[in-house]
Design a protein around this motif. Structure first.
Motif, PDB file in Angstrom:
ATOM      1  N   HIS A   1       0.875  -1.176   0.000  1.00 46.00           N
ATOM      2  CA  HIS A   1       0.000   0.000   0.000  1.00 46.00           C
ATOM      3  C   HIS A   1       0.906   1.218   0.000  1.00 46.00           C
ATOM      4  O   HIS A   1       1.900   1.253   0.728  1.00 46.00           O
ATOM      5  CB  HIS A   1      -0.859   0.083   1.267  1.00 46.00           C
ATOM      6  N   ARG A   2       0.553   2.208  -0.772  1.00 51.96           N
ATOM      7  CA  ARG A   2       1.144   3.534  -0.616  1.00 51.96           C
ATOM      8  C   ARG A   2       0.280   4.223   0.435  1.00 51.96           C
ATOM      9  O   ARG A   2      -0.938   4.253   0.311  1.00 51.96           O
ATOM     10  CB  ARG A   2       1.129   4.300  -1.935  1.00 51.96           C
ATOM     11  N   MET A   3       0.920   4.722   1.480  1.00 51.03           N
ATOM     12  CA  MET A   3       0.200   5.449   2.522  1.00 51.03           C
ATOM     13  C   MET A   3       0.770   6.853   2.583  1.00 51.03           C
ATOM     14  O   MET A   3       1.972   7.047   2.385  1.00 51.03           O
ATOM     15  CB  MET A   3       0.327   4.730   3.878  1.00 51.03           C
ATOM     16  N   SER A   4      -0.111   7.803   2.836  1.00 42.81           N
ATOM     17  CA  SER A   4       0.294   9.204   2.832  1.00 42.81           C
ATOM     18  C   SER A   4      -0.283   9.945   4.025  1.00 42.81           C
ATOM     19  O   SER A   4      -1.382   9.625   4.496  1.00 42.81           O
ATOM     20  CB  SER A   4      -0.191   9.895   1.549  1.00 42.81           C
ATOM     21  N   TRP A   5       0.481  10.929   4.467  1.00 41.88           N
ATOM     22  CA  TRP A   5       0.031  11.873   5.481  1.00 41.88           C
ATOM     23  C   TRP A   5       0.197  13.272   4.894  1.00 41.88           C
ATOM     24  O   TRP A   5       1.228  13.579   4.298  1.00 41.88           O
ATOM     25  CB  TRP A   5       0.866  11.748   6.756  1.00 41.88           C
ATOM     26  N   ARG A   6      -0.841  14.065   5.023  1.00 39.26           N
ATOM     27  CA  ARG A   6      -0.763  15.465   4.630  1.00 39.26           C
ATOM     28  C   ARG A   6      -1.285  16.299   5.791  1.00 39.26           C
ATOM     29  O   ARG A   6      -2.256  15.928   6.435  1.00 39.26           O
ATOM     30  CB  ARG A   6      -1.602  15.758   3.381  1.00 39.26           C
ATOM     31  N   PRO A   7      -0.650  17.451   6.047  1.00 36.49           N
ATOM     32  CA  PRO A   7      -1.103  18.298   7.158  1.00 36.49           C
ATOM     33  C   PRO A   7      -2.497  18.867   6.899  1.00 36.49           C
ATOM     34  O   PRO A   7      -2.948  18.944   5.807  1.00 36.49           O
ATOM     35  CB  PRO A   7      -0.045  19.399   7.213  1.00 36.49           C
TER      36      PRO A   7
END
Length: 155
Positions: free
Chosen positions: A149-155
């Motif tokens: 899985h590509r997992m992302s966090w964005r503010p």
């Protein structure tokens, strides 16, 4: 196990401890694989790929009589937003070390973070979700061929 710990920037003398911790941690996660046979590959990747682009932050247990003992690290490329490695010694899983390393990664890369996680690593996926990451895509690990899985966090 829970211990007082401190974060600091990686130093060149940390290579052996980093590689040993990476090996031990991945071996605990995937005991059916022989990561020791990949040691030369990892050391070359560490030197030639990660250290050339990533900031590395180390977590050390604070042990008065022994000084600091490495119990984790995170690698972050703030230009690409890629968090390539987050490693915590198995005996410190759930102790807050991983959460502190992710918080430091977010500080290093305030625009966001992306990472790939093996789809069969439910413990890691749950940890990343707890830290605010969401699944944003799927693919295959270019080295192992395992689904990720590509997992992302964005503010």
């Amino acid at each position: 196990m829970s211990a007082a710990f401190a974060l600091r920037h990686y130093q060149p003398g940390d290579e052996d401890a980093s590689v040993a911790l990476w090996l031990r941690t991945w071996q605990a996660t995937y005991p059916e694989l022989d990561f020791a046979e990949r040691l030369d590959w990892w050391r070359a990747r560490w030197r030639d790929e990660l250290l050339t682009v990533a900031q590395v932050v180390v977590a050390e247990a604070v042990i008065a009589e022994a000084g600091g003992v490495m119990i984790g690290f995170v690698t972050v490329d703030a230009k690409t937003l890629y968090l390539d490695q987050i490693v915590v010694a198995p005996e410190h899983w759930g102790s807050g070390v991983g959460v502190a390393l992710v918080a430091e990664a977010k500080r290093i890369s305030p625009r966001g973070l992306d990472l790939d996680v093996n789809t069969d690593n439910a413990r890691a996926i749950a940890f990343y979700e707890k830290c605010g990451f969401v699944v944003t895509g799927d693919g295959k690990n270019s080295i192992s061929g395992k689904p990720v899985h590509r997992m992302s966090w964005r503010p």
